[in-house]
Design a protein around this motif. Structure first.
Motif, PDB file in Angstrom:
ATOM      1  N   SER A 106       0.822  -1.223   0.000  1.00  0.00           N
ATOM      2  CA  SER A 106       0.000   0.000   0.000  1.00  0.00           C
ATOM      3  C   SER A 106       0.852   1.268   0.000  1.00  0.00           C
ATOM      4  CB  SER A 106      -0.949   0.017   1.215  1.00  0.00           C
ATOM      5  OG  SER A 106      -1.735  -1.142   1.246  1.00  0.00           O
ATOM      6  N   LYS A 107       1.963   1.221  -0.742  1.00  0.00           N
ATOM      7  CA  LYS A 107       2.838   2.395  -0.804  1.00  0.00           C
ATOM      8  C   LYS A 107       3.146   2.775  -2.253  1.00  0.00           C
ATOM      9  CE  LYS A 107       5.056   1.890   3.694  1.00  0.00           C
ATOM     10  NZ  LYS A 107       6.340   1.753   4.442  1.00  0.00           N
ATOM     11  N   ILE A 108       3.215   4.075  -2.474  1.00  0.00           N
ATOM     12  CA  ILE A 108       3.593   4.621  -3.785  1.00  0.00           C
ATOM     13  C   ILE A 108       4.743   5.583  -3.543  1.00  0.00           C
ATOM     14  CG2 ILE A 108       2.802   5.910  -5.795  1.00  0.00           C
ATOM     15  CD1 ILE A 108      -0.067   5.063  -5.047  1.00  0.00           C
ATOM     16  N   TYR A 109       5.907   5.224  -4.027  1.00  0.00           N
ATOM     17  CA  TYR A 109       7.114   6.052  -3.857  1.00  0.00           C
ATOM     18  C   TYR A 109       7.191   7.031  -5.017  1.00  0.00           C
ATOM     19  CZ  TYR A 109       8.455   2.539  -0.397  1.00  0.00           C
ATOM     20  OH  TYR A 109       8.489   1.702   0.693  1.00  0.00           O
ATOM     21  N   ILE A 110       7.379   8.314  -4.689  1.00  0.00           N
ATOM     22  CA  ILE A 110       7.358   9.355  -5.714  1.00  0.00           C
ATOM     23  C   ILE A 110       8.547  10.294  -5.516  1.00  0.00           C
ATOM     24  CG2 ILE A 110       6.063  11.292  -6.695  1.00  0.00           C
ATOM     25  CD1 ILE A 110       3.503   9.917  -5.735  1.00  0.00           C
ATOM     26  N   SER A 111       9.258  10.543  -6.599  1.00  0.00           N
ATOM     27  CA  SER A 111      10.318  11.553  -6.611  1.00  0.00           C
ATOM     28  C   SER A 111      10.133  12.419  -7.860  1.00  0.00           C
ATOM     29  CB  SER A 111      11.692  10.886  -6.647  1.00  0.00           C
ATOM     30  OG  SER A 111      12.712  11.860  -6.758  1.00  0.00           O
ATOM     31  N   PRO A 112       9.979  13.729  -7.706  1.00  0.00           N
ATOM     32  CA  PRO A 112      10.056  14.489  -6.450  1.00  0.00           C
ATOM     33  C   PRO A 112       8.688  14.555  -5.766  1.00  0.00           C
ATOM     34  CG  PRO A 112       9.867  16.001  -8.275  1.00  0.00           C
ATOM     35  CD  PRO A 112       9.906  14.632  -8.890  1.00  0.00           C
ATOM     36  N   LEU A 113       8.732  14.614  -4.440  1.00  0.00           N
ATOM     37  CA  LEU A 113       7.541  14.799  -3.625  1.00  0.00           C
ATOM     38  C   LEU A 113       7.994  15.490  -2.354  1.00  0.00           C
ATOM     39  CD1 LEU A 113       4.462  14.083  -3.479  1.00  0.00           C
ATOM     40  CD2 LEU A 113       5.108  12.045  -2.192  1.00  0.00           C
ATOM     41  N   THR A 114       7.263  16.507  -1.914  1.00  0.00           N
ATOM     42  CA  THR A 114       7.733  17.333  -0.801  1.00  0.00           C
ATOM     43  C   THR A 114       7.321  16.814   0.573  1.00  0.00           C
ATOM     44  OG1 THR A 114       5.761  18.732  -1.019  1.00  0.00           O
ATOM     45  CG2 THR A 114       7.758  19.424  -2.209  1.00  0.00           C
ATOM     46  N   ARG A 115       6.305  15.933   0.603  1.00  0.00           N
ATOM     47  CA  ARG A 115       5.833  15.442   1.905  1.00  0.00           C
ATOM     48  C   ARG A 115       5.078  14.137   1.687  1.00  0.00           C
ATOM     49  NH1 ARG A 115       0.061  17.973   3.486  1.00  0.00           N
ATOM     50  NH2 ARG A 115      -0.146  15.758   3.993  1.00  0.00           N
ATOM     51  N   THR A 116       4.777  13.456   2.793  1.00  0.00           N
ATOM     52  CA  THR A 116       3.989  12.218   2.740  1.00  0.00           C
ATOM     53  C   THR A 116       2.501  12.551   2.672  1.00  0.00           C
ATOM     54  OG1 THR A 116       5.647  11.005   4.025  1.00  0.00           O
ATOM     55  CG2 THR A 116       3.421  10.095   3.980  1.00  0.00           C
ATOM     56  N   TRP A 117       1.793  11.788   1.829  1.00  0.00           N
ATOM     57  CA  TRP A 117       0.333  11.944   1.720  1.00  0.00           C
ATOM     58  C   TRP A 117      -0.324  10.580   1.936  1.00  0.00           C
ATOM     59  CZ3 TRP A 117      -1.891  16.750   0.420  1.00  0.00           C
ATOM     60  CH2 TRP A 117      -1.000  17.724  -0.033  1.00  0.00           C
ATOM     61  N   ARG A 118      -1.560  10.596   2.402  1.00  0.00           N
ATOM     62  CA  ARG A 118      -2.354   9.366   2.518  1.00  0.00           C
ATOM     63  C   ARG A 118      -3.709   9.589   1.860  1.00  0.00           C
ATOM     64  NH1 ARG A 118       0.810   9.413   7.026  1.00  0.00           N
ATOM     65  NH2 ARG A 118       1.877   7.448   7.514  1.00  0.00           N
ATOM     66  N   THR A 119      -4.176   8.578   1.156  1.00  0.00           N
ATOM     67  CA  THR A 119      -5.434   8.745   0.429  1.00  0.00           C
ATOM     68  C   THR A 119      -6.162   7.412   0.286  1.00  0.00           C
ATOM     69  OG1 THR A 119      -6.424   9.664  -1.592  1.00  0.00           O
ATOM     70  CG2 THR A 119      -4.385   8.407  -1.859  1.00  0.00           C
ATOM     71  N   LYS A 120      -7.485   7.489   0.192  1.00  0.00           N
ATOM     72  CA  LYS A 120      -8.333   6.336  -0.100  1.00  0.00           C
ATOM     73  C   LYS A 120      -9.072   6.632  -1.402  1.00  0.00           C
ATOM     74  CE  LYS A 120      -9.133   4.530   4.574  1.00  0.00           C
ATOM     75  NZ  LYS A 120     -10.178   4.044   5.525  1.00  0.00           N
ATOM     76  N   PRO A 121      -8.758   5.903  -2.471  1.00  0.00           N
ATOM     77  CA  PRO A 121      -9.266   6.271  -3.801  1.00  0.00           C
ATOM     78  C   PRO A 121     -10.666   5.745  -4.104  1.00  0.00           C
ATOM     79  CG  PRO A 121      -7.750   4.420  -3.995  1.00  0.00           C
ATOM     80  CD  PRO A 121      -7.787   4.791  -2.541  1.00  0.00           C
TER      81      PRO A 121
END
Length: 460
Positions: A106-121
């Motif tokens: 349940s993780k999506i690694y993103i570069s660049p990203l400025t902070r951690t986000w959590r979401t339910k789609p």
């Protein structure tokens, strides 16, 4: 001292008179307020759910979802936050860069990203019960100076962007499948022209199989069971979460490419190979009468005289079919059955969602159970029918036609004061007027309703 006390004595009756006047005014005000609330106000006030449904359509920030520039590029506007609400019911996250989806964790690694986000789609953020069954995904930044996360290595690389959504929540209830998932999915992805990879969270094989014909027209790729897939899927672009406009509806001014519900219906016609585009008073070719489809139910809100209704309809020169859709129904075959109908009738419930397969200018008759549920009928099927080019009729069940008459004694609170039950909230409404009620239609009135429906059908 005695002279000083005399004026006070004269003022005492005046003060008592003023106090009496104030008390009288307050009592009168209370009586008037009670009378107004009891007899002058709307006898069926809006429950919270209806107010919510009405407000969702206005809760939209056009500055966060621009429609300028190349279609689809607005999804990746770098001036917006990575995740933001597109309505009270829907949240969208979008990113461009080095994106690695480890769905199994349940993780999506993103570069660049400025902070951690959590979401339910899942497009039902206002409903805690539904969202409880939706898996949360964490967007994790990596590659920055202060980032400590170590992303997994890519095992599958994609050139098309990803679109992550969930069928959790109320999957299997056809109304919610369309309202919360399929219509928002179409609205949010049709502009990709098939060049998008669907990542489905909460996948149930039977559910995916049911709508595979639609997914194949929206995406050129197989749907990925992202929760259980052990691959690390890598993309350069990703969108997470579909945008909700209104119940089973689309606002073309908000949708990329200006798509409408009519476009959605055309896609369904292609997906399920539906032949009839327009209903007819004489029915389909090689028939001399319109076809009536009665949507049957086995649980609550059943037609208690269903066979008698079918005989009455046949006597009124309708070609009659009776069918009950459920989770095991062969969707393509059932879609073709609905498409063959000119008039469809059913008690309020998820089965009426099949109106998406009706030909244009067909007639939908929604039988509304006793209990002041007209607001619910309007939000769920009356308003969407207009956008789908379906003629809408309403058959409001009288107390004489309701099984509640046999369940409760004459004059019972539930029978005399449904508006007071509404004030107790959705659970009380559902338990009293939806879960415990069946209907026995007056055949004379039903026949007249069918005659009116025939008059609404276009002539050949």
């Amino acid at each position: 001292m005695a002279a000083m006390k005399q004026p006070r004595g004269r003022q005492e009756p005046r003060r008592m008179g003023n106090a009496a006047m104030v008390v009288t005014m307050l009592v009168s005000l209370c009586v008037l307020t009670y009378i107004k609330a009891r007899y002058c106000s709307d006898p069926f006030p809006k429950p919270a759910e209806e107010i919510e449904a009405a407000e969702v359509d206005e809760d939209y920030d056009s500055t966060r979802y621009k429609l300028t520039g190349p279609v689809g590029e607005e999804d990746f506007d770098p001036t917006r936050p990575t995740c933001y609400n597109t309505s009270k019911r829907s949240e969208r996250c979008a990113a461009v860069g080095d994106i690695r989806v480890d769905g199994n964790h349940s993780k999506i690694y993103i570069s660049p990203l400025t902070r951690t986000w959590r979401t339910k789609p899942y497009a039902r953020l206002h409903d805690a019960v539904a969202m409880d069954d939706v898996r949360e995904y964490t967007l994790v930044p990596f590659g920055g100076r202060n980032d400590t996360a170590v992303p997994p290595l890519c095992t599958v690389n994609h050139t098309a962007p990803a679109f992550l959504f969930s069928n959790g929540g109320f999957a299997g209830n056809l109304y919610h499948d369309y309202t919360d998932v399929l219509v928002p999915l179409f609205t949010s992805t049709s502009h990709f022209g098939g060049e998008v990879v669907f990542l489905l969270s909460g996948m149930k094989d039977w559910w995916n199989d049911k709508f595979t014909p639609l997914f194949r027209l929206l995406s050129n790729y197989d749907v990925v069971d992202v929760d259980n897939d052990r691959e690390v899927h890598c993309f350069s672009k990703i969108v997470i979460g579909a945008t909700f406009h209104r119940a089973m509806g689309i606002d073309p001014s908000r949708s990329p490419g200006g798509v409408t519900v009519a476009d959605f219906k055309r896609l369904l016609r292609r997906a399920f190979r539906l032949e009839r585009a327009v209903a007819s008073r004489s029915g389909a070719p090689r028939r001399d009468r319109p076809r009536l489809l009665i949507i049957s139910r086995k649980s609550s809100r059943r037609f208690l005289n269903e066979r008698a209704m079918a005989r009455a309809a046949a006597a009124a020169r309708f070609d009659v079919r009776i069918a009950e859709p459920d989770n095991h129904t062969d969707t393509p075959n059932f879609a073709r059955l609905v498409n063959s109908a000119d008039v469809m009738v059913g008690v309020h419930g998820a089965g009426l969602t099949n109106m998406v397969f009706l030909p244009s200018r067909a007639v939908l008759i929604q039988v509304v159970p006793f209990g002041g549920l007209e607001w619910l009928a309007r939000v769920t099927f009356k308003d969407p029918a207009r956008d789908m080019d379906v003629n809408y009729m309403e058959y409001n069940v009288s107390l004489e036609e309701s099984s509640l008459r046999d369940l409760y004694p004459e004059g019972h609170f539930y029978l005399k004061h449904p508006y007071d039950v509404h004030k107790k909230g959705w659970d009380a409404i559902k338990t009293t007027y939806l879960d415990k009620q069946n209907v026995r239609l007056n055949l004379t009135r039903f026949t007249k309703t069918l005659e009116q429906a025939r008059d609404l059908l276009p002539t050949p």
